[in-house]
Design an enzyme around this catalytic site. Structure first.
Site, PDB file in Angstrom:
ATOM      1  N   LYS A 162       0.834  -1.208   0.000  1.00 41.66           N
ATOM      2  CA  LYS A 162       0.000   0.000   0.000  1.00 41.66           C
ATOM      3  C   LYS A 162       0.868   1.259   0.000  1.00 41.66           C
ATOM      4  CE  LYS A 162      -3.946  -2.078   2.471  1.00 41.66           C
ATOM      5  NZ  LYS A 162      -4.731  -2.059   3.726  1.00 41.66           N
ATOM      6  N   ALA A 177      -0.840   0.739   6.068  1.00 45.67           N
ATOM      7  CA  ALA A 177      -1.196  -0.123   7.199  1.00 45.67           C
ATOM      8  C   ALA A 177      -2.195  -1.177   6.749  1.00 45.67           C
ATOM      9  CB  ALA A 177      -1.776   0.701   8.352  1.00 45.67           C
ATOM     10  N   ASP A 178      -2.136  -2.323   7.376  1.00 47.72           N
ATOM     11  CA  ASP A 178      -3.114  -3.374   7.110  1.00 47.72           C
ATOM     12  C   ASP A 178      -3.369  -4.144   8.398  1.00 47.72           C
ATOM     13  OD1 ASP A 178      -4.562  -4.830   4.745  1.00 47.72           O
ATOM     14  OD2 ASP A 178      -3.790  -6.412   6.052  1.00 47.72           O
ATOM     15  N   THR A 179      -4.641  -4.315   8.727  1.00 42.45           N
ATOM     16  CA  THR A 179      -5.036  -5.004   9.959  1.00 42.45           C
ATOM     17  C   THR A 179      -5.727  -6.312   9.621  1.00 42.45           C
ATOM     18  OG1 THR A 179      -5.337  -2.888  11.109  1.00 42.45           O
ATOM     19  CG2 THR A 179      -6.389  -4.824  12.088  1.00 42.45           C
ATOM     20  N   GLY A 207       0.079  -4.496  10.371  1.00 45.56           N
ATOM     21  CA  GLY A 207       1.369  -4.199   9.776  1.00 45.56           C
ATOM     22  C   GLY A 207       1.403  -2.733   9.404  1.00 45.56           C
TER      23      GLY A 207
END
Length: 203
Positions: free
Chosen positions: A50, A66-68, A103
């Protein structure tokens, strides 16, 4: 200028509440996990993809990706496809403790000669402007009845949330305990992000 590579209103609110200035440019990437990829590696890779995707068009700033993801029994629960999938996820989480992993990737403006090899989880960066990290929080959810799951899904709240619930919303009534960073469960580990931004000189 810090660019948030996410359309998430929750991440935006967390940054605003922390007094961190930013602008928004969402990234459009494929968020499908790789076969055999660990949950942490998946979250960090997606955050990186991203950030790099947006950095290509904003090379003079700092881009935050960010990635959850929600993890239970080593299985990754992303955003539900539909109401039935949301109900399935909530039944899995009911009465159990699960992990929420976010992340985070920060790409700095000096990273102009890096080459991102899409799909290989690799990058060649000459300047130490790339920061990748992750935060993990353990969340315990109470046992949910079939009626509670049905009624909750009908509110629409689960539909754009990893694991099909929002800890800051209606689902808060079913979360008696967490171990770790609360903001991480909302969608962004603010203390970690702030530390990364300071370290890179972005703020």
């Amino acid at each position: 200028m810090i660019v948030l590579a996410s359309a998430s209103p929750r991440r935006q609110e967390l940054l605003r509440n922390a007094g961190i200035p930013f602008t928004v440019q969402p990234a459009d990437i494929n968020e499908t996990p790789f076969a055999g990829e660990s949950p942490r590696d998946c979250a960090e890779r997606l955050a990186l993809e991203k950030a790099v995707a947006v950095f290509r068009s904003r090379p003079q700033g700092y881009v935050l990706g960010a990635d959850t993801i929600v993890v239970v029994d080593d299985a990754i629960l992303g955003k539900p496809r539909d109401a039935a999938d949301a109900g399935r996820m909530l039944r899995i989480l009911s009465g159990r403790t699960h992990a929420v992993i976010t992340g985070v990737c920060l790409v700095g403006k000096k990273v102009v000669s890096g080459e991102w090899l899409m799909g290989t989880n690799a990058a060649r960066i000459e300047d130490p402007g790339l920061r990748i990290a992750s935060e993990t929080t353990l969340v315990t959810m109470s046992s949910l009845s079939a009626d509670e799951i049905r009624d909750y899904v009908a509110t629409g709240e689960p539909m754009d949330k990893a694991g099909a619930y929002a800890i800051q919303g209606i689902a808060s009534r079913w979360i008696p305990r967490i171990e770790g960073d609360y903001s991480n469960v909302v969608g962004l580990p603010v203390a970690l992000v702030y530390s990364m931004l300071l370290d890179r000189g972005a703020i």
